[in-house]
Design an enzyme around this catalytic site. Structure first.
Site, PDB file in Angstrom:
ATOM      1  N   GLU A  27       4.787  -3.588  12.137  1.00  0.00           N
ATOM      2  CA  GLU A  27       3.611  -2.502  12.238  1.00  0.00           C
ATOM      3  C   GLU A  27       2.580  -3.330  11.600  1.00  0.00           C
ATOM      4  O   GLU A  27       2.472  -3.597  10.257  1.00  0.00           O
ATOM      5  CB  GLU A  27       4.363  -1.149  11.373  1.00  0.00           C
ATOM      6  CG  GLU A  27       3.564   0.017  11.649  1.00  0.00           C
ATOM      7  CD  GLU A  27       2.726   0.216  10.478  1.00  0.00           C
ATOM      8  OE1 GLU A  27       1.458   0.009  10.791  1.00  0.00           O
ATOM      9  OE2 GLU A  27       2.785   0.551   9.345  1.00  0.00           O
TER      10      GLU A  27
ATOM     11  N   GLU B 295       8.696   3.256  14.358  1.00  0.00           N
ATOM     12  CA  GLU B 295       9.386   3.514  13.127  1.00  0.00           C
ATOM     13  C   GLU B 295       9.529   5.090  12.971  1.00  0.00           C
ATOM     14  O   GLU B 295       8.309   5.677  13.187  1.00  0.00           O
ATOM     15  CB  GLU B 295       8.799   2.870  11.935  1.00  0.00           C
ATOM     16  CG  GLU B 295       9.065   1.150  11.907  1.00  0.00           C
ATOM     17  CD  GLU B 295       8.477   0.825  10.575  1.00  0.00           C
ATOM     18  OE1 GLU B 295       9.349  -0.178  10.287  1.00  0.00           O
ATOM     19  OE2 GLU B 295       7.384   0.843   9.905  1.00  0.00           O
TER      20      GLU B 295
ATOM     21  N   ASN C 173       0.786  -1.069   0.125  1.00  0.00           N
ATOM     22  CA  ASN C 173       0.005  -0.225   0.017  1.00  0.00           C
ATOM     23  C   ASN C 173       0.917   1.284  -0.162  1.00  0.00           C
ATOM     24  O   ASN C 173       0.344   2.266  -0.601  1.00  0.00           O
ATOM     25  CB  ASN C 173      -1.139  -0.153   1.242  1.00  0.00           C
ATOM     26  CG  ASN C 173      -0.404  -0.103   2.590  1.00  0.00           C
ATOM     27  OD1 ASN C 173       0.545  -0.578   2.700  1.00  0.00           O
ATOM     28  ND2 ASN C 173      -0.920   0.570   3.636  1.00  0.00           N
TER      29      ASN C 173
ATOM     30  N   CYS D 275      -3.198   1.818   7.040  1.00  0.00           N
ATOM     31  CA  CYS D 275      -3.287   1.318   8.360  1.00  0.00           C
ATOM     32  C   CYS D 275      -3.885   2.250   9.524  1.00  0.00           C
ATOM     33  O   CYS D 275      -4.739   2.151  10.541  1.00  0.00           O
ATOM     34  CB  CYS D 275      -2.060   0.452   8.939  1.00  0.00           C
ATOM     35  SG  CYS D 275      -0.650   1.481   8.720  1.00  0.00           S
TER      36      CYS D 275
END
Length: 487
Positions: free
Chosen positions: A256, A468, A157, A290
């Site tokens: 993640e 991150e 994505n 997300c």
């Protein structure tokens, strides 16, 4: 070799500083989700290619980890410059391969380049410490050292920024990397690795294995004792599996994973501002992010005004090829995503939800070859519906009414996920109260873009482990060594 030269060939595997086809010679087609056309082919890597990549990364680790932080920073700065020089080509490739509108692809390339620049600087900020000892004639100090070979697995994505978000801090820390990109977007990964190659990253420091079948390649990376760290972005189900496999060799893991973001709109919020914000972040990347809101909670007295603006904006959104100037809704990534959208809407309607706009596959003649689903607004959504608890990952906004702050917080926290949440209110006390009560790793207060290379990104609960971005991002790639010295 330029960034474009190998896109049509199948030499998309990059090991020890060289482009090559898969050891087996196998290839797979890369498709444009907007029309189903073939963009080219990619090398279909296997266990043998993955083992060769791990061997190359392990062999390069001693020399790369022995370079100075300034040398590593120079490499990353060169990559940053090159990525910006090639930004338009990279964005067009991304739109063709992944489907997002060209404007969004350009934004992503800039975001991806930011990670290269940020971690070029952070490489020079890896500090140790001295610690007072209780013994005379004795000293303690700590050193921060790279964990070793990193296995990175990235999603389709955000096919460029998710690579630099992992590779940049790993290289800055002195680690070497083997990347397995998503099978839907191998060409974007190859273009990023061409940037790294042209920036002078030494042979073996970064390695790329494209494959149509991630399982066997992933198993090699997870089973290898040489690989000391796994970093993964993707679904929670896959993340759980990888985490369990990584435990066998006790790897460092950062994950993640999925999200189920609540979007809370309180009665004192500006309904137009809130509806505009929701429209932008919910339908970002066709809802395939997300951090996209999955549940929209609106205080009852504001509901009509909010829905009026939202439906008006959503109905005006144009779907189509991301290359078309006015398009804001690109295709879904594949047929499975389409089936999920159709199932969630059907289930919601069967349980009493109302479709205010959208709700179906788009079948206009110019869209028929692609996976286009109409941007959708649902009301009357209840916990009995699949969409209330399932991550959607598509362009559907389910709207739920609430009466008071306590109820809103309880509904927002009623999920196993914990990545992003959004709060719209003009009341500072409420904003802080609600933010502190939300069990999510990221909260945007009247803000739909709470992300930056300089800021830590990550979730709680089933949304993942670690962070991150920001100074925390490089910590994931560093071990702390304690040194005791007797004088």
């Amino acid at each position: 070799m330029t960034g474009e030269s190998h896109h049509q060939s199948a030499a998309t595997i990059y090991i020890d500083g060289r482009w090559r086809p898969a050891e087996s010679g196998a290839e797979f087609d890369v498709l444009n989700p907007a029309d189903g056309s073939a963009l080219g082919t990619a090398a279909d890597g296997s266990e043998a290619d993955a083992r060769a990549a791990v061997d190359a990364a392990a062999a390069a680790f001693a020399s790369w980890s022995g370079t100075t932080a300034y040398e590593r920073a120079t490499c990353l700065e060169r990559a940053h410059t090159l990525m910006l020089e090639r930004a338009e080509d990279l964005a067009r490739l991304m739109t063709s391969e992944q489907g997002k509108p060209l404007k969004a692809a350009r934004n992503e390339v800039r975001y991806a380049a930011d990670f290269l620049s940020w971690y070029a600087e952070e490489a020079k900020r890896v500090y140790g410490a001295t610690i007072p000892s209780s013994r005379a004639g004795h000293r303690f100090l700590t050193m921060r050292q790279p964990v070793g070979v990193v296995a990175a697995i990235t999603p389709w994505n955000y096919p460029i920024s998710m690579i630099t978000r992992k590779v940049a801090p790993a290289l800055a820390a002195g680690c070497t990397v083997v990347l397995k990109p998503a099978e839907q977007t191998p060409l974007c990964a190859a273009a990023v690795f061409q940037v790294l190659h042209d920036a002078g990253v030494p042979a073996g420091v970064v390695n790329l294995v494209t494959t149509s079948d991630p399982g066997p390649v992933g198993d090699v990376l997870l089973d290898s004792e040489a690989v000391r760290k796994l970093t993964f972005t993707g679904s929670t189900d896959v993340g759980r599996t990888l985490n369990a496999k990584a435990a066998r060799t006790v790897k460092r893991v950062s994950l993640e994973l999925g999200g189920h973001a609540p979007f809370l709109v309180f009665g004192d919020a500006d309904p137009r501002h809130a509806a505009k914000g929701l429209g932008l972040v919910k339908f970002l990347n066709t809802g395939q992010a997300c951090i996209c809101p999955n549940r929209v909670f609106v205080q009852r007295e504001l509901m009509d005004d909010f829905l009026d603006v939202l439906v008006q904006r959503v109905t005006a959104m144009k779907a189509g090829s991301g290359m078309d100037k006015d398009v804001s809704i690109g295709p879904l990534i594949d047929e499975a995503s389409m089936a999920k959208m159709q199932r969630q809407v059907k289930n919601a309607v069967e349980h009493g939800a109302k479709v205010l706009t959208g709700g179906e596959r788009l079948t206009d003649p110019q869209l028929q070859g692609g996976q286009f689903f109409a941007p959708t607004v649902l009301t009357g959504v209840t916990p009995q519906m699949d969409i209330y608890y399932e991550e959607t990952f598509g362009p559907i906004a389910p709207v739920v009414a609430f009466d008071d702050e306590e109820e809103a917080i309880a509904m927002a926290n009623d999920t196993t996920y914990g990545l992003a949440a959004y709060v719209y209110t003009q009341n500072l006390s409420r904003a802080l109260r609600v933010t502190e009560a939300l069990r999510f790793g990221i909260v945007g207060i009247n803000d739909i873009n709470p992300t930056s290379a300089a800021a830590p990104f990550g979730g709680t609960k089933h949304s993942g482990l670690g962070r991150e971005g920001g100074p925390q991002g490089i910590d994931e790639y560093l071990d702390t060594k304690l040194v005791g010295i007797s004088l």
